[in-house]
Structure formats: structure tokens, C-alpha cells
Enzyme design. Structure first.
Site, PDB file in Angstrom:
ATOM      1  N   TYR A  53       0.834  -1.197   0.000  1.00 25.45           N
ATOM      2  CA  TYR A  53       0.000   0.000   0.000  1.00 25.45           C
ATOM      3  C   TYR A  53       0.876   1.257   0.000  1.00 25.45           C
ATOM      4  O   TYR A  53       1.623   1.501   0.948  1.00 25.45           O
ATOM      5  CB  TYR A  53      -0.930   0.026   1.219  1.00 25.45           C
ATOM      6  CG  TYR A  53      -1.989  -1.062   1.230  1.00 25.45           C
ATOM      7  CD1 TYR A  53      -2.226  -1.866   0.117  1.00 25.45           C
ATOM      8  CD2 TYR A  53      -2.762  -1.289   2.361  1.00 25.45           C
ATOM      9  CE1 TYR A  53      -3.190  -2.850   0.130  1.00 25.45           C
ATOM     10  CE2 TYR A  53      -3.742  -2.276   2.384  1.00 25.45           C
ATOM     11  CZ  TYR A  53      -3.941  -3.061   1.271  1.00 25.45           C
ATOM     12  OH  TYR A  53      -4.909  -4.042   1.291  1.00 25.45           O
ATOM     13  N   PRO A 203     -16.195  -4.979   1.096  1.00 23.30           N
ATOM     14  CA  PRO A 203     -17.529  -5.463   1.467  1.00 23.30           C
ATOM     15  C   PRO A 203     -18.656  -4.569   0.958  1.00 23.30           C
ATOM     16  O   PRO A 203     -19.809  -4.993   0.941  1.00 23.30           O
ATOM     17  CB  PRO A 203     -17.483  -5.472   3.000  1.00 23.30           C
ATOM     18  CG  PRO A 203     -16.509  -4.380   3.338  1.00 23.30           C
ATOM     19  CD  PRO A 203     -15.448  -4.488   2.271  1.00 23.30           C
ATOM     20  N   LEU A 204     -18.323  -3.358   0.541  1.00 22.81           N
ATOM     21  CA  LEU A 204     -19.314  -2.438  -0.018  1.00 22.81           C
ATOM     22  C   LEU A 204     -19.200  -2.361  -1.546  1.00 22.81           C
ATOM     23  O   LEU A 204     -19.552  -1.356  -2.159  1.00 22.81           O
ATOM     24  CB  LEU A 204     -19.162  -1.047   0.598  1.00 22.81           C
ATOM     25  CG  LEU A 204     -19.569  -0.957   2.074  1.00 22.81           C
ATOM     26  CD1 LEU A 204     -19.186   0.390   2.663  1.00 22.81           C
ATOM     27  CD2 LEU A 204     -21.066  -1.201   2.229  1.00 22.81           C
ATOM     28  N   LEU A 209     -21.966  -0.160  -3.472  1.00 25.54           N
ATOM     29  CA  LEU A 209     -23.163  -0.532  -2.717  1.00 25.54           C
ATOM     30  C   LEU A 209     -23.646   0.557  -1.768  1.00 25.54           C
ATOM     31  O   LEU A 209     -24.736   0.431  -1.195  1.00 25.54           O
ATOM     32  CB  LEU A 209     -22.915  -1.830  -1.945  1.00 25.54           C
ATOM     33  CG  LEU A 209     -22.885  -3.103  -2.798  1.00 25.54           C
ATOM     34  CD1 LEU A 209     -22.360  -4.294  -1.999  1.00 25.54           C
ATOM     35  CD2 LEU A 209     -24.264  -3.406  -3.365  1.00 25.54           C
ATOM     36  N   GLY A 211     -24.526   3.312  -2.881  1.00 23.60           N
ATOM     37  CA  GLY A 211     -25.503   4.002  -3.715  1.00 23.60           C
ATOM     38  C   GLY A 211     -25.026   5.325  -4.273  1.00 23.60           C
ATOM     39  O   GLY A 211     -25.752   5.978  -5.025  1.00 23.60           O
ATOM     40  N   LYS A 212     -23.800   5.712  -3.958  1.00 25.46           N
ATOM     41  CA  LYS A 212     -23.345   7.039  -4.379  1.00 25.46           C
ATOM     42  C   LYS A 212     -23.111   7.144  -5.887  1.00 25.46           C
ATOM     43  O   LYS A 212     -23.034   8.249  -6.430  1.00 25.46           O
ATOM     44  CB  LYS A 212     -22.084   7.441  -3.628  1.00 25.46           C
ATOM     45  CG  LYS A 212     -20.840   6.622  -3.940  1.00 25.46           C
ATOM     46  CD  LYS A 212     -19.688   7.093  -3.073  1.00 25.46           C
ATOM     47  CE  LYS A 212     -18.422   6.290  -3.319  1.00 25.46           C
ATOM     48  NZ  LYS A 212     -17.319   6.731  -2.430  1.00 25.46           N
TER      49      LYS A 212
END
Length: 312
Positions: A53, A203-204, A209, A211-212
Site C-alpha cells: 500500500y 464489502p461495499l 453498494l 448508492g453514491k
């Protein structure tokens, strides 16, 4: 925040883990310090990073905060080795020499003499698996890592690692969400059988997920930037949009946010020890920490699974 055992081990981790992939890139030191403080203040314990990273700068940033922002004893640190970027291309090297050299460098950057869990970040087809595992075993036996795990292995690779390792491999990291359910087919059964816990990254759905991205690409989002646009674009197609709409609809019906619905579903799945969230800003983290993270009604969960069943 709920604490869970990782697989069959005695390692305990918070249900949500704080990912640091954006640190030293999109997330500056001031925001990272606030993220770490707020996460631990909310009961979070596991902070996930990697030598890859920001070329180690994310680890270094975390290391500078240990003792100042939070104490070392307050956090469970997981880091990874075996993957690096060179000339904008990923390079995999999980040889014993590369792995152990990377671990020593990680410990220096983190300013600690051990990490709680250390991962081989990728499968290396050019290096014998037992050589990679020997590096993980030495790290555990020498005390430089308390536990060892594997990341981004498929089901047969994970099963093989568990079968030939002469020590416990306690965790597997893999992408898993309502937009990426492939782990359910073989990986989760394989690692559960081997006694590993799943640490689910993205996980999103890489942020989708929440919604943005419904009908737009926000100017401050990952998809709008050059570095991570392709990382997000894979989930901006029509089939994924149907799942996003279903999650948003479930949220409206339950009076909960879309991200709450997505995370709550994930944390109720078999074998999941923790979900690695990657907020880039304190505002994003607050939205996550405000979520209920309680099981969804069975009929809602089934409906979401039906909609997302055609995605891999």
C-alpha cells in the site's frame, strides 16, 4: 463493536476492520489519524495494511500513530507481503527471501516488533507453496507474527495451503460482497473446513453498494480519479446496478442506509470473521459507524440474494 474469533483460532478481531489502502495516497496524515482514533473509539480493533500500500507509506503512517493516536495494545495489526508494483504493473514474489525481507521492513515502518497476523498477499505460480508457507511459519515461530494467513487465494489454493502447512493458517482474505458472491461457491466451504476465518475486503462493492454512483460519478469519488477508476468501473455495469437498486430499496423499507444493509448482510454470512472497510475520510467512516449492523429480516436477505445470484 462486536468482537469475533477468527476461524478456529483464539485471535479476536472487531466485526469491522479498518483498511488503509488509501492512506498516503487519497487519505492524508491528518484524516488518517482521525480515522484511526474514531475507529478505535467506536470499539474497532483490527487495522489492515500491506507492504504494497503506497509502497510502504501506509504502514509508515500507521506506525507514526502508534503511541500517539492509539496505543499498540489497543489495535490488532494485520499486514501482507508478496505483492508490489513496478512500472505500474503488479509483481508477485512470495519466495522465502522476499517474504521475510518484506516482514522485517514492515516491522520497521510500523515501529513494532510483531504484527498480530501476517499474510501472503497472493498466490505465486513461480514459487513452491511450501517455500512461501515456510516463511509464514518462521515468522510465527520467531514471534514476529502472532498468526499467519493467506490472501487472494482461490478455493483449491487455500485448501492446499491448509493441508500442507505444518502450523495453523487462521485466516483468508478475499473480496466478498453482494456484488461479488463467488467465494460462496467453493472458497468459504474450503476455508471453513480448514478452520480459517474469512476477512472480506471490498464489502461495499468497492463503494458502489453505498448508492453514491447511482446515475452519476461523484467528482470526489474513486471512480472519478485516474488511479482507481478501473478498480470501481467493474461494478458500474447494468447487472450490478440492479443489485444496488435492490439494496437501496431494502434500506428505504427498513429505514436504514444502503451501506448498513450491505454490511449487515455480509456480516451474517457463514465464515465471515470481519469486513475490511476502506473509508477515505472521517465523514465516510462516521456513516459506517452509525450503521446498525444487525441481521436483516430473512425475507429481505433472500430477496437480495436472489437479485445478486447471477453475479460472480
Amino acid at each position: 463493536m462486536q468482537q469475533r474469533y477468527v476461524g478456529n483460532s483464539g485471535l479476536r478481531a472487531s466485526a469491522l476492520s479498518l483498511g488503509t489502502m488509501s492512506w498516503a495516497r487519497e487519505t492524508d496524515e491528518q484524516d488518517a489519524a482521525e480515522l484511526l482514533h474514531d475507529f478505535v473509539d467506536a470499539g474497532g480493533t483490527l487495522v489492515d495494511t500491506a507492504a504494497s500500500y503506497a509502497d510502504g507509506m501506509a504502514e509508515a503512517m500507521l506506525g507514526e500513530m502508534l503511541g500517539d493516536v492509539v496505543s499498540r495494545s489497543e489495535v490488532v495489526i494485520s499486514t501482507k507481503a508478496g505483492l508490489s508494483a513496478s512500472d505500474a504493473r503488479q509483481r508477485v514474489d512470495t519466495s522465502r527471501n522476499a517474504m521475510l525481507s518484506a516482514l522485517d521492513a514492515s516491522l520497521t515502518r510500523l515501529g513494532t516488533d510483531y504484527v498480530d497476523i501476517w499474510f501472503a498477499q497472493a498466490w505465486d505460480r513461480n514459487v513452491p507453496l511450501d517455500e512461501t508457507l515456510s516463511a509464514l511459519e518462521l515468522a510465527v515461530r520467531s514471534g514476529r507474527a502472532r498468526y499467519a494467513g493467506i490472501a487472494n487465494f482461490n478455493s483449491w489454493q487455500a485448501a492446499k495451503a491448509a493441508a500442507i502447512a505444518g502450523f495453523p493458517v487462521v485466516a483468508s482474505q478475499s473480496e466478498y460482497s453482494l456484488l461479488r458472491r463467488k467465494p460462496e461457491e467453493e472458497l468459504i466451504p474450503a476455508i471453513e473446513d480448514a478452520g480459517m476465518g474469512l476477512m472480506a475486503w471490498a464489502p461495499l462493492g468497492r463503494g458502489v453498494l453505498t448508492g453514491k454512483y447511482r446515475g452519476q460519478v461523484p467528482a470526489d469519488s474513486r471512480a472519478a480519479g485516474s488511479r482507481l477508476a478501473t478498480y470501481v468501473e467493474v461494478y458500474l455495469e447494468q447487472s450490478a446496478a440492479q443489485v444496488v437498486e435492490a439494496v437501496a430499496m431494502a434500506g428505504r423499507g427498513l429505514g436504514r442506509s444502503a451501506l448498513d444493509v450491505a454490511l449487515s448482510w455480509l456480516l451474517s454470512q457463514h465464515g465471515v470473521a470481519t469486513a475490511i472497510i476502506g473509508p477515505r475520510t472521517p465523514v465516510q467512516l462516521k456513516e459506517i459507524l452509525d450503521a446498525q449492523l444487525t441481521p436483516l429480516p430473512a425475507e429481505i436477505a433472500r430477496a437480495l440474494e436472489d437479485v445478486s445470484s447471477n453475479l460472480s
